[in-house]
Design a protein around this motif. Sequence first.
Motif, PDB file in Angstrom:
ATOM      1  N   TRP A 119       0.842  -1.200   0.000  1.00  0.00           N
ATOM      2  CA  TRP A 119       0.000   0.000   0.000  1.00  0.00           C
ATOM      3  C   TRP A 119       0.875   1.247   0.000  1.00  0.00           C
ATOM      4  CZ3 TRP A 119      -0.744   4.275   3.084  1.00  0.00           C
ATOM      5  CH2 TRP A 119      -1.912   5.011   2.864  1.00  0.00           C
ATOM      6  N   ARG A 123       1.099   4.030  -3.025  1.00  0.00           N
ATOM      7  CA  ARG A 123       0.687   5.405  -2.753  1.00  0.00           C
ATOM      8  C   ARG A 123       1.854   6.373  -2.848  1.00  0.00           C
ATOM      9  NH1 ARG A 123      -4.395   5.844  -3.651  1.00  0.00           N
ATOM     10  NH2 ARG A 123      -3.897   8.010  -3.164  1.00  0.00           N
ATOM     11  N   ASN A 156      -7.505   0.253   2.415  1.00  0.00           N
ATOM     12  CA  ASN A 156      -7.904   1.654   2.514  1.00  0.00           C
ATOM     13  C   ASN A 156      -7.341   2.274   3.785  1.00  0.00           C
ATOM     14  OD1 ASN A 156      -9.575   2.649   0.361  1.00  0.00           O
ATOM     15  ND2 ASN A 156     -11.129   1.165   0.971  1.00  0.00           N
ATOM     16  N   ARG A 160      -9.836   6.953   2.612  1.00  0.00           N
ATOM     17  CA  ARG A 160     -10.240   6.151   1.454  1.00  0.00           C
ATOM     18  C   ARG A 160      -9.201   6.154   0.341  1.00  0.00           C
ATOM     19  NH1 ARG A 160     -16.468   8.406   1.142  1.00  0.00           N
ATOM     20  NH2 ARG A 160     -17.099   7.789   3.235  1.00  0.00           N
ATOM     21  N   HIS A 161      -7.951   6.424   0.660  1.00  0.00           N
ATOM     22  CA  HIS A 161      -6.879   6.191  -0.307  1.00  0.00           C
ATOM     23  C   HIS A 161      -6.728   4.684  -0.432  1.00  0.00           C
ATOM     24  CE1 HIS A 161      -5.400  10.278   1.272  1.00  0.00           C
ATOM     25  NE2 HIS A 161      -5.960  10.483   0.091  1.00  0.00           N
ATOM     26  N   SER A 162      -6.903   4.150  -1.619  1.00  0.00           N
ATOM     27  CA  SER A 162      -7.037   2.701  -1.750  1.00  0.00           C
ATOM     28  C   SER A 162      -6.048   2.095  -2.719  1.00  0.00           C
ATOM     29  CB  SER A 162      -8.465   2.335  -2.180  1.00  0.00           C
ATOM     30  OG  SER A 162      -8.763   2.922  -3.440  1.00  0.00           O
ATOM     31  N   ARG A 177      -4.060   0.868  -8.635  1.00  0.00           N
ATOM     32  CA  ARG A 177      -4.948   1.927  -8.170  1.00  0.00           C
ATOM     33  C   ARG A 177      -5.117   2.901  -9.328  1.00  0.00           C
ATOM     34  NH1 ARG A 177      -2.385   6.796  -6.552  1.00  0.00           N
ATOM     35  NH2 ARG A 177      -0.117   6.725  -6.745  1.00  0.00           N
ATOM     36  N   ILE A 183      -9.717  11.865  -5.322  1.00  0.00           N
ATOM     37  CA  ILE A 183     -10.095  10.865  -4.314  1.00  0.00           C
ATOM     38  C   ILE A 183     -11.427  10.203  -4.642  1.00  0.00           C
ATOM     39  CG2 ILE A 183     -11.285  12.509  -2.822  1.00  0.00           C
ATOM     40  CD1 ILE A 183     -10.116  11.006  -0.428  1.00  0.00           C
ATOM     41  N   ASN A 185     -12.368   8.771  -7.101  1.00  0.00           N
ATOM     42  CA  ASN A 185     -12.197   7.567  -7.898  1.00  0.00           C
ATOM     43  C   ASN A 185     -11.487   6.450  -7.153  1.00  0.00           C
ATOM     44  OD1 ASN A 185     -13.494   8.134 -10.314  1.00  0.00           O
ATOM     45  ND2 ASN A 185     -11.790   9.368 -11.050  1.00  0.00           N
ATOM     46  N   ASN A 186     -11.284   6.593  -5.865  1.00  0.00           N
ATOM     47  CA  ASN A 186     -10.712   5.505  -5.095  1.00  0.00           C
ATOM     48  C   ASN A 186     -11.768   4.436  -4.839  1.00  0.00           C
ATOM     49  OD1 ASN A 186      -8.156   6.536  -4.994  1.00  0.00           O
ATOM     50  ND2 ASN A 186      -8.392   7.482  -2.994  1.00  0.00           N
ATOM     51  N   SER A 201     -16.424   2.227  -7.089  1.00  0.00           N
ATOM     52  CA  SER A 201     -15.799   3.522  -6.844  1.00  0.00           C
ATOM     53  C   SER A 201     -16.810   4.629  -7.063  1.00  0.00           C
ATOM     54  CB  SER A 201     -14.590   3.724  -7.778  1.00  0.00           C
ATOM     55  OG  SER A 201     -14.046   5.020  -7.625  1.00  0.00           O
TER      56      SER A 201
END
Length: 404
Positions: A119, A123, A156, A160-162, A177, A183, A185-186, A201
Motif C-alpha cells: 500500500w 501510494r 484503505n 479512502r486512499h485505496s 490503483r 479521491i 475515484n478511489n 468507486s
Amino acid sequence: MAATQSSSWADLQMDILGLVLRRLPSLADRVRLRAVCRPWRSNAQLLTLPPPFPWLNLLDGTFLSISDGEIHRMPLPDDASCYGSIDNWLFLTDSDDGCSLMNPFSKATLQLPKLARIWHHERGNAYNACTRLFYKLAVPLPLDLSSDSLVAVLINDPLRHSVVCIVHRSISTDSFRFHDRPIKNNFYDIAFCGGKLYALSCGKLFTVEMSEVHIEKPKVPHVECIVEDFPTESHSQPCPENHICVTWPYLVESGGRLLNVIRLVGVPFPPEDDDDIFKDSLTFSFEVYEADLNTGSRMWRRVESLGDQALFVGRHYSKSLSAAEYVGAQEDCIYFMCDDYFRSDEDPLCDAGIYNMRSGVITPLLQENTAPRLHPTGEGHPTWFFPADCAMLMLSGPFPGTLC
C-alpha cells in the motif's frame, strides 16, 4: 420390558439426534450436545448438518455468537493481530508486517505478502507503521490449502486512499490503483461474481480482467468501467428530522447477482459533540441496486426483494446466504453492525440490526436480554465470521473458551 428399562439417552436414535442438531443454530450448543456421551459424538460425525449461524469476529480473539449472545474466545497466535476475516479464516498481521490467513479451528495457515508495504509503495508514501489501514478480502472460490488459492485485497486508509492487491498465495502479487486521479475515484469495495473481480468507486463499477496466462503471477492488464454513475433520485426513506444522510456502499454477490447495498445513516445536525459528530448516528434504511452485467446498459437497477437470501454486510467482509440453509436466518433481510471508520464508540452493537426489505423495519441484531456490552480491543471494526459445521469435528469436550 427389560430392554425398555435398560435404554438410556446414549441409545437415542440417530435420526432423532439429527433433528435436534438441525434445530440448533449455535455452534457451541452443537458441540455441547456432542460432548454428552461417546455414542452422540460418534453419530453426530455421520450427520450432514446446516451451517451454524454466523458470529461477529471482534478482532481481539473473541467472537460473539449472534444466535444466543454468548462470547467465545480463541486466542490468536503470539505476535499476531487480527484485522478481518473471510468465511471461517482470520486475516492476521505480525510486528514485521507479515500477513496470513488462519483457520482458528484447524490452525491451518495461508501465508500472504506484506500488504501494508505494498500500500505504501503504491501510494508513493514513505513506509510508516503507524498508518491505520483497513483490509477487505475477496475470493472467487472458498479458501483451501491448495496452491491455486487466489485472494484479492482492498486496502484503505481512513481517507479512502485505496490499493487493490491480487495475491496468488505468498509467492506473487500484483497491485493497482487509479494513479493521479482525485479521491472520488478511489475504490470503496470489491467482490467476485461469476469468477470475475469487480471494484466499486463512487457509484461506478469496474471489472478487473486478470489474464489466465499469468495465473502463477496474476496480472491486471485491464480495468474497465462497466456501470456508470449511481442513480441520483432521492432516497425512498426520508432522513430523520434534524439529521443529515450519510451513505456507505457494500458490494455483495448474491445468487449470481452483483448488488450495490447502500446503507443510509442519519447523523445529527448540528452535532452535539464537535469532536465526535458521528457519536449518535444511526442507520435508518437500506437501498439495494443490481448491476446490469448482461445487456450492456451500464446501469444500476433498483432491487425490491432479495428473495430467499440474507445479506451480512460489513467493511471487512460481506456475504449472501440462503436463509433456508441457516437455522435462524431471516430471508429478504440485511444484517449489519456498527463499522464506521470515524465513530469513536467501540461497541459494534451500538448501531446494529436486521433490516427487513419487505417492511422497511429495523429490528435489533440481538435480543436485549442476550446482548452483551462489548468493548473489543482489536484493530479495525468487527467483521462477520462463518464457522463451518465441520469445526465441530476439530473440537473435543465442552466448547473451549466459553465465557459464562
